[in-house]
Design an enzyme around this catalytic site. Structure first.
Site, short mmCIF file in Angstrom:
data_model
loop_
_atom_site.label_atom_id
_atom_site.label_comp_id
_atom_site.label_asym_id
_atom_site.label_seq_id
_atom_site.Cartn_x
_atom_site.Cartn_y
_atom_site.Cartn_z
N LYS A 66 0.81 -1.23 0.00
CA LYS A 66 0.00 0.00 0.00
C LYS A 66 0.85 1.28 0.00
CE LYS A 66 -3.95 -2.16 2.26
NZ LYS A 66 -4.99 -2.05 3.28
N ASN A 87 -4.99 1.85 -1.48
CA ASN A 87 -5.48 0.47 -1.67
C ASN A 87 -6.25 0.32 -2.98
OD1 ASN A 87 -7.98 1.62 -1.17
ND2 ASN A 87 -8.68 -0.07 0.12
#
Ligand code: ATR
Length: 280
Positions: A66, A87
């Site tokens: 991420k 994300n």
């Protein structure tokens, strides 16, 4: 050509995201393909480049990529910028957009599904890693009265809280950091954002001995077998204990909405996943 989406992470085998997105697509009559790919720890950037060149439309990113996804996104939403983590990537004509839907997923599940009042409440978050960083911004935006980040390593909690100090002040929220052994007040809501998993032999009785779960609303951001905090807090007299399956489905719905301009209904797929897994 059918629109293609990809989830990347490491590990990835147990991810439910392909099932969730395929269910959303069926519900709305959209034709798309959503698959998952295990990516080598040093292979993330290349994987994104290849998928984009092959005209993929969007990606979901899970651990541990991420932060890298945040770095390669060319434009970022405010939520992704606050989280410093991405994300959801959306590939548009000239630009790769980065979003973070984890926080909204949590708020949707906590507030809208479970009816938990966040405004004016005292919230305790356990853990100071990426999962906490991803949800602090959206939590502050709900205007709790007090937000405490407690972590095994208190120094890490202090560093994370320092990053959000200005944001908290702007929202009128008192924000504090402490160790797991020095949580002082009784919070109404306790969120587990640590990564303690099934293989961790640490006893929660010992680890969370000072965490005042009795009569609190306890939310475990994990789901399935690793939702040990949910089960533990239930036994220790929490008012209610909930796992993070709803958050997973809600963050997926937010990602779907970013890519496809329509937000799917989440109840049916959540009920289906619960009945299949036996986790209620
Ligand atoms: P994530 O991105 O899932 O948050 P992370 O950034 O590695 O993963 O953070 C993991 C968090 O879980 C940290 O807050 C970590 O505490 P430390 O900072 O003290 O390491 C916490 N954590 C993981 N395993 C733990 C354990 N066995 N006991 C207590 N805390 C644990």
């Amino acid at each position: 050509m059918t629109d293609r989406y990809l989830l990347v992470g490491n590990p990835i085998e147990h991810s439910l995201s392909p099932i969730i997105h395929q269910a959303f697509a069926e519900q709305l009559g959209h034709e798309l393909v959503y698959t998952k790919q295990l990516v080598r720890l040093d292979g993330f950037v290349e994987c994104v480049r290849e998928f984009r060149e092959a005209k993929g439309r969007g990606m979901n990113i899970t651990l541990p990529f991420k932060l890298e996804a945040f770095k390669i996104a060319e434009q970022c939403s405010d939520l992704a910028r606050h989280a410093q983590a991405v994300n959801t990537l959306s590939f548009e004509a000239q630009c790769c957009w980065g979003h973070n839907t984890d926080g909204l997923g949590l708020i949707n599940d906590l507030h809208h599904r479970h009816g938990v009042e966040l405004a004016g409440s005292k919230i305790l978050i356990l853990g100071a890693g990426g999962a906490t960083q991803g949800v602090l911004g959206p939590l502050l935006a709900q205007h709790p009265s007090r937000l405490v980040v407690a972590n095994r390593s208190a120094a890490k909690a202090t560093a994370l809280v320092a990053k959000f100090a200005d944001h908290a002040a702007a929202m009128g929220v008192s924000i504090y950091a402490c160790g797991l052994d020095s949580v002082d007040e009784n919070p109404a809501i306790i969120l587990n954002a640590t990564s303690i998993g099934v293989d961790d032999q640490d006893s929660l009785d010992h680890l969370f001995a000072r965490v005042p779960v009795r009569d609190a609303f306890c939310y475990d951001m994990s789901y399935g077998d690793i939702a040990r905090f949910k089960k533990w807090s239930e036994r220790r007299g929490a008012a209610q204990s909930v796992d993070g399956l709803g958050m997973l489905v809600e963050q997926a719905a937010e990602a779907f909405a970013i890519w496809r301009d329509v937000r799917p209904q989440t109840e049916t797929i959540l009920a289906k996943l619960r009945s299949q897994s036996g986790h209620h």
